[in-house]
Scaffold this motif. Structure first.
Motif, PDB file in Angstrom:
ATOM      1  N   ALA A  53      18.074 -46.110  23.414  1.00  0.00           N
ATOM      2  CA  ALA A  53      16.924 -46.296  24.321  1.00  0.00           C
ATOM      3  C   ALA A  53      15.958 -45.132  24.194  1.00  0.00           C
ATOM      4  CB  ALA A  53      17.406 -46.422  25.761  1.00  0.00           C
ATOM      5  N   HIS A  54      14.683 -45.478  24.026  1.00  0.00           N
ATOM      6  CA  HIS A  54      13.655 -44.441  23.959  1.00  0.00           C
ATOM      7  C   HIS A  54      13.386 -43.879  25.356  1.00  0.00           C
ATOM      8  CE1 HIS A  54       9.560 -42.737  23.593  1.00  0.00           C
ATOM      9  NE2 HIS A  54      10.081 -42.278  22.464  1.00  0.00           N
ATOM     10  N   ASN A  55      12.881 -42.641  25.384  1.00  0.00           N
ATOM     11  CA  ASN A  55      12.592 -41.957  26.648  1.00  0.00           C
ATOM     12  C   ASN A  55      11.593 -42.700  27.536  1.00  0.00           C
ATOM     13  OD1 ASN A  55      14.276 -39.757  26.100  1.00  0.00           O
ATOM     14  ND2 ASN A  55      12.695 -38.716  24.892  1.00  0.00           N
ATOM     15  N   VAL A 228       1.833 -32.063  27.551  1.00  0.00           N
ATOM     16  CA  VAL A 228       1.068 -33.178  26.982  1.00  0.00           C
ATOM     17  C   VAL A 228       1.723 -33.633  25.686  1.00  0.00           C
ATOM     18  CG1 VAL A 228      -1.141 -33.680  25.838  1.00  0.00           C
ATOM     19  CG2 VAL A 228      -1.141 -32.514  28.015  1.00  0.00           C
ATOM     20  N   HIS A 229       1.674 -34.933  25.441  1.00  0.00           N
ATOM     21  CA  HIS A 229       2.179 -35.445  24.158  1.00  0.00           C
ATOM     22  C   HIS A 229       1.090 -35.292  23.086  1.00  0.00           C
ATOM     23  CE1 HIS A 229       3.850 -38.119  21.142  1.00  0.00           C
ATOM     24  NE2 HIS A 229       5.004 -37.993  21.778  1.00  0.00           N
ATOM     25  N   PRO A 230       1.453 -34.904  21.861  1.00  0.00           N
ATOM     26  CA  PRO A 230       0.420 -34.677  20.837  1.00  0.00           C
ATOM     27  C   PRO A 230      -0.246 -35.941  20.300  1.00  0.00           C
ATOM     28  CG  PRO A 230       2.607 -34.197  19.952  1.00  0.00           C
ATOM     29  CD  PRO A 230       2.790 -34.508  21.400  1.00  0.00           C
ATOM     30  N   SER A 245       6.752 -33.493  21.527  1.00  0.00           N
ATOM     31  CA  SER A 245       7.295 -34.856  21.576  1.00  0.00           C
ATOM     32  C   SER A 245       7.946 -35.085  22.935  1.00  0.00           C
ATOM     33  CB  SER A 245       8.353 -35.026  20.481  1.00  0.00           C
ATOM     34  OG  SER A 245       9.569 -34.399  20.882  1.00  0.00           O
ATOM     35  N   THR A 246       8.350 -36.311  23.203  1.00  0.00           N
ATOM     36  CA  THR A 246       8.975 -36.578  24.506  1.00  0.00           C
ATOM     37  C   THR A 246      10.219 -35.705  24.681  1.00  0.00           C
ATOM     38  OG1 THR A 246      10.150 -38.487  23.574  1.00  0.00           O
ATOM     39  CG2 THR A 246       8.053 -38.914  24.700  1.00  0.00           C
ATOM     40  N   ALA A 247      11.003 -35.517  23.623  1.00  0.00           N
ATOM     41  CA  ALA A 247      12.186 -34.647  23.739  1.00  0.00           C
ATOM     42  C   ALA A 247      11.762 -33.193  23.933  1.00  0.00           C
ATOM     43  CB  ALA A 247      13.061 -34.780  22.496  1.00  0.00           C
TER      44      ALA A 247
HETATM   45  P1  13P Z   1       8.321 -39.453  20.651  1.00  0.00           P
HETATM   46  O1  13P Z   1       9.381 -39.913  21.618  1.00  0.00           O
HETATM   47  O2  13P Z   1       8.898 -39.283  19.290  1.00  0.00           O
HETATM   48  O3  13P Z   1       7.633 -38.242  21.165  1.00  0.00           O
HETATM   49  O4  13P Z   1       7.260 -40.617  20.510  1.00  0.00           O
HETATM   50  C1  13P Z   1       6.437 -41.010  21.516  1.00  0.00           C
HETATM   51  C2  13P Z   1       5.979 -42.397  21.365  1.00  0.00           C
HETATM   52  O5  13P Z   1       4.906 -42.730  21.731  1.00  0.00           O
HETATM   53  C3  13P Z   1       6.890 -43.348  20.790  1.00  0.00           C
HETATM   54  O6  13P Z   1       6.310 -44.569  20.746  1.00  0.00           O
END
Ligand code: 13P
Ligand code: SF4
Length: 332
Positions: A53-55, A228-230, A245-247
């Motif tokens: 599962a993604h964050n 902030v996310h890049p 990144s989210t992590a």
């Molecule tokens: P990351 O979780 O790798 O930072 O990616 C963010 C994102 O937008 C994934 O779709």
């Protein structure tokens, strides 16, 4: 700390799972979710399945049924090592394709095959071939948020968590970086010695944040730490205390424990991280990813029950795309 292993132990009993999500789910809503959660836990066991599962998944997925959670890079790394027979990706299509590239002999399922991504939609394999013709000899670094067909035309993949390292590993003075223009510009700012040719793809979630949004958050909460996310525009990143990144954002919160933090990214991130750090106050400038939100408990259950929707990639194309993903994973 939320990491790629913290949720992979034996499932907690249902009341303990509820405790994890009780800030987001009312007691009256829980019975409707609990049936799907119980069914998913038992189907995973019966079928030797694992859920990545993604964050950005909602807390009732992230904190109850997921075995592995993380950013795109962690999910790719974990997909490469799992011994499950079935991998269910609670995320978007390119993530499921990446899992399939790394596991050609396993069954990879995505609960909703329409869970796409504006970045992946922004570029085709033909576009990459044309760019190569315009810039002969310049290596192509491709964000994982792309189709397998685009990866197959690329030299190496990257994520927002390793873009700088991947480019530096090439030891060249010029690269083509696709398709996220803002990620490419934000990465270029960190590697002044390398010229980066960009493509005009954008994340529909992060492109909507503005520098004014950040300034107004700071005006309301002068002590706030802004992450902030890049994938956000450079002028938004310039207003932040940290971009990653989210992590990377989750690690920042875990290590620095700011009293008040704003995660300038998709809405579910704050909900998920807040469970781990109840002492941190989350200010929530929030845009929703409609693609991530296509994944639900009922469609995860159905995916496991009916073994749908299987992700399949033409083997010849997959062999080429796999090289670009494996080259990325080799960069440490
Ligand atoms: P990351 O979780 O790798 O930072 O990616 C963010 C994102 O937008 C994934 O779709
Ligand atoms: Fe794509 Fe942006 Fe949604 Fe991630 S958040 S899946 S990059 S549209």
């Amino acid at each position: 700390m939320v990491d790629t292993t913290s949720l992979s132990a034996a499932p907690l009993p249902l009341p303990d799972l509820y405790a994890r999500v009780s800030h987001h789910i009312l007691p009256m809503e829980w019975p409707a979710l609990a049936g799907d959660i119980e069914a998913i836990l038992s189907l995973k066991h019966e079928r030797n399945a694992v859920i990545l599962a993604h964050n950005y998944q909602t807390p009732e997925i992230f904190h109850t049924v997921a075995d592995i959670v993380g950013d795109s890079l962690a999910l790719a790394r974990e997909a490469a090592t799992t011994d499950a027979d079935i991998i269910v990706v609670a995320g978007v299509h390119f993530m499921a394709e990446t899992a399939k590239l790394l596991n050609p002999n396993k069954t990879v399922l995505i609960p909703d095959s329409k869970a796409g991504c504006s970045l992946a939609e922004s570029i085709t394999a033909e576009d990459v071939r044309k760019l190569r013709a315009q810039h002969p000899g310049v290596p192509v670094v491709t964000y994982v948020n792309t189709s397998a067909a685009v990866k197959a035309e690329s030299d190496v993949c990257c994520t927002s968590g390793n873009a700088k390292k991947v480019i530096e590993s090439l030891g060249v003075s010029k690269v083509i970086m696709l398709p996220d223009e803002f990620l490419a510009q934000n990465t270029a700012a960190q590697i002044p010695g390398v010229e980066i040719i960009t493509w005009a793809g954008h994340c529909e979630v992060h492109e909507r944040f503005t520098a004014e949004d950040i300034r107004s958050v700071r005006e309301s909460y002068p002590d706030v730490v802004v992450l902030v996310h890049p994938e956000a525009p450079p002028e938004v990143v310039a207003e932040a205390d940290f971009a990653g990144s989210t992590a990377g954002m989750i690690d920042f919160v875990g290590q620095k424990r700011p009293g008040r933090v704003a995660l300038v990214t998709e809405c579910s991130m704050s909900d998920n991280v807040a469970v781990e750090y109840p002492e941190v106050e989350f200010v929530r400038p929030c845009n929703l990813c409609p693609h991530m939100k296509r994944i639900t408990l009922p469609n995860i259950r159905k995916a496991l029950e009916l073994r749908q929707h299987e992700v399949l990639i033409d083997p010849t194309l997959a062999a080429r795309a796999r090289i670009a993903v494996e080259r990325m994973l080799a960069v440490r």
